[in-house]
Design an enzyme around this catalytic site. Structure first.
Site, mmCIF file in Angstrom:
data_model
loop_
_atom_site.group_PDB
_atom_site.id
_atom_site.type_symbol
_atom_site.label_atom_id
_atom_site.label_comp_id
_atom_site.label_asym_id
_atom_site.label_seq_id
_atom_site.Cartn_x
_atom_site.Cartn_y
_atom_site.Cartn_z
ATOM 1 N N LYS A 53 1.537 -0.197 27.637
ATOM 2 C CA LYS A 53 0.227 0.636 27.119
ATOM 3 C C LYS A 53 -0.434 1.303 28.559
ATOM 4 C CE LYS A 53 -0.870 -2.776 23.829
ATOM 5 N NZ LYS A 53 -1.394 -4.179 23.523
ATOM 6 N N GLN A 97 -5.642 -8.046 24.661
ATOM 7 C CA GLN A 97 -4.439 -8.685 24.335
ATOM 8 C C GLN A 97 -4.652 -9.968 23.817
ATOM 9 O OE1 GLN A 97 -1.782 -6.427 24.268
ATOM 10 N NE2 GLN A 97 -0.366 -8.216 23.354
ATOM 11 N N ASP A 120 -8.501 -1.435 18.720
ATOM 12 C CA ASP A 120 -7.537 -2.352 17.709
ATOM 13 C C ASP A 120 -7.927 -2.465 16.281
ATOM 14 O OD1 ASP A 120 -5.244 -3.695 18.744
ATOM 15 O OD2 ASP A 120 -6.592 -4.913 19.871
HETATM 16 N N1 GUN Z 1 -0.701 -8.843 20.482
HETATM 17 C C1 GUN Z 1 0.430 -8.321 19.538
HETATM 18 N N2 GUN Z 1 0.047 -7.229 19.258
HETATM 19 C C2 GUN Z 1 -1.358 -6.740 19.381
HETATM 20 C C3 GUN Z 1 -1.883 -5.738 19.292
HETATM 21 O O1 GUN Z 1 -1.640 -4.996 18.364
HETATM 22 N N3 GUN Z 1 -3.271 -5.701 19.570
HETATM 23 C C4 GUN Z 1 -3.676 -6.622 20.444
HETATM 24 N N4 GUN Z 1 -4.709 -6.685 20.799
HETATM 25 N N5 GUN Z 1 -2.849 -7.794 20.903
HETATM 26 C C5 GUN Z 1 -1.464 -7.816 20.263
#
Ligand code: GUN
Length: 295
Positions: A53, A97, A120
């Protein structure tokens, strides 16, 4: 003939368009979007996601802020960090996350993120807005699934869509997005009676249960389009570990019109949609138009 639905290529194109949008708002408004990613703990998969990311955020020309916290970070400390990011004008998007360490209340943390910075789309207010069709930040993986479907099929009106899996992160939001596109939507799950027969009715199958190769070739109607959200590491026949989705890919390719591969299907779309959300959030916060390259 079945087509491989190439999410990797589509995501690269989307990131390119996001980069153009970042340039446009930079030159016209003097604004550089900023995305903050918070990782608590040392989950190896999460570390890989967060690294990717950060890298892709910088590549499209945005500011990337990474906050790595130890496993034993308290809920109060994490909430304090989110509060600081909420009030930081250089931060337009915040992603915490998941999963969080078990001593931290995930929903409390997610719902402490400012709604307009919740890239998100997990905050209850964004979930509610999505449900009733108001402008919101849409969860990234579902948004990516929809883009691939619309790119492959075009108009989705009247299609029978079967979603296998009812998670808050994928199954439920995908169902709402497909309903918005005028599909007839069925959400199937582990307690669904005769799941193969339900899937056979589908023009569109979205598999998001996390069970390796659950969906067999003879569950797929001829000419259907299959979106595979699952990603699991399993041992292959040769004893080597490999990544597979929730669909028996080779068998599905025999009957379907199009199938997303794993890896290289839905996966790369998630971060591309996150970057797009960060630009959308930035524009809304500043009351400026969202560049048409990403709408
Ligand atoms: N963990 C796995 N996929 C995601 C996601 O799309 N967003 C977040 N915040 N955590 C994750």
């Amino acid at each position: 003939m079945s087509t491989v639905i190439d999410g990797k290529a589509f995501a690269a194109g989307l990131r390119e368009r996001v980069a153009q949008a970042v340039k446009i708002i930079g030159s016209q408004n003097g604004i550089k979007p900023g995305l903050a990613v918070v990782l608590a703990g040392e989950d190896p998969a999460s570390q890989v996601y967060v690294r990717n990311k950060g890298k892709q955020t910088a590549e499209v020309g945005m500011n990337s802020f990474e906050h790595k916290l130890p496993m034993d970070t308290s809920e109060r400390e994490l909430l304090a960090l989110v509060a600081r990011l909420n009030n930081d004008a250089a931060v337009n998007g915040i992603l915490v996350q998941l999963p969080l360490p078990t001593h931290i209340d995930e929903s409390k943390v997610i719902n402490s993120i400012r709604v307009d910075k919740d890239v998100d789309g997990f905050h209850v207010e964004n979930v509610g807005k999505l449900f009733i069709g108001e402008d919101s930040l849409v969860p990234c993986t579902p948004a990516g699934c929809l883009m691939l479907l619309k790119d492959h099929i075009g108009d989705l009106t009247g299609k029978n869509a079967v979603i296998v899996g009812r998670s808050n992160i994928v199954g439920k939001p995908v169902s709402v997005l497909l309903l918005r596109e005028h599909c007839t939507v069925t959400i199937a799950h582990s307690r669904t009676r005769d799941l193969p027969a339900v899937c056979r009715q589908a023009d569109i199958v979205v598999a998001a249960v996390g069970v390796p190769e659950l969906v067999k070739g003879d569950w797929i109607k001829s000419g259907a389009v299959v979106i595979d959200v699952g990603i699991s590491r399993v041992k292959g026949k040769d004893g080597k570990s490999k990544l597979v989705g929730d669909v028996d890919y080779a068998a599905a390719m025999e009957v379907a019109d199009g199938v997303t591969p794993v890896p290289g299907g839905v996966g790369p779309m998630t971060i591309a949609c996150l970057l797009r959300n960060a630009v959308i959030a930035t524009c809304r916060q500043h009351g400026i138009e969202i560049p048409s390259v990403i709408t």
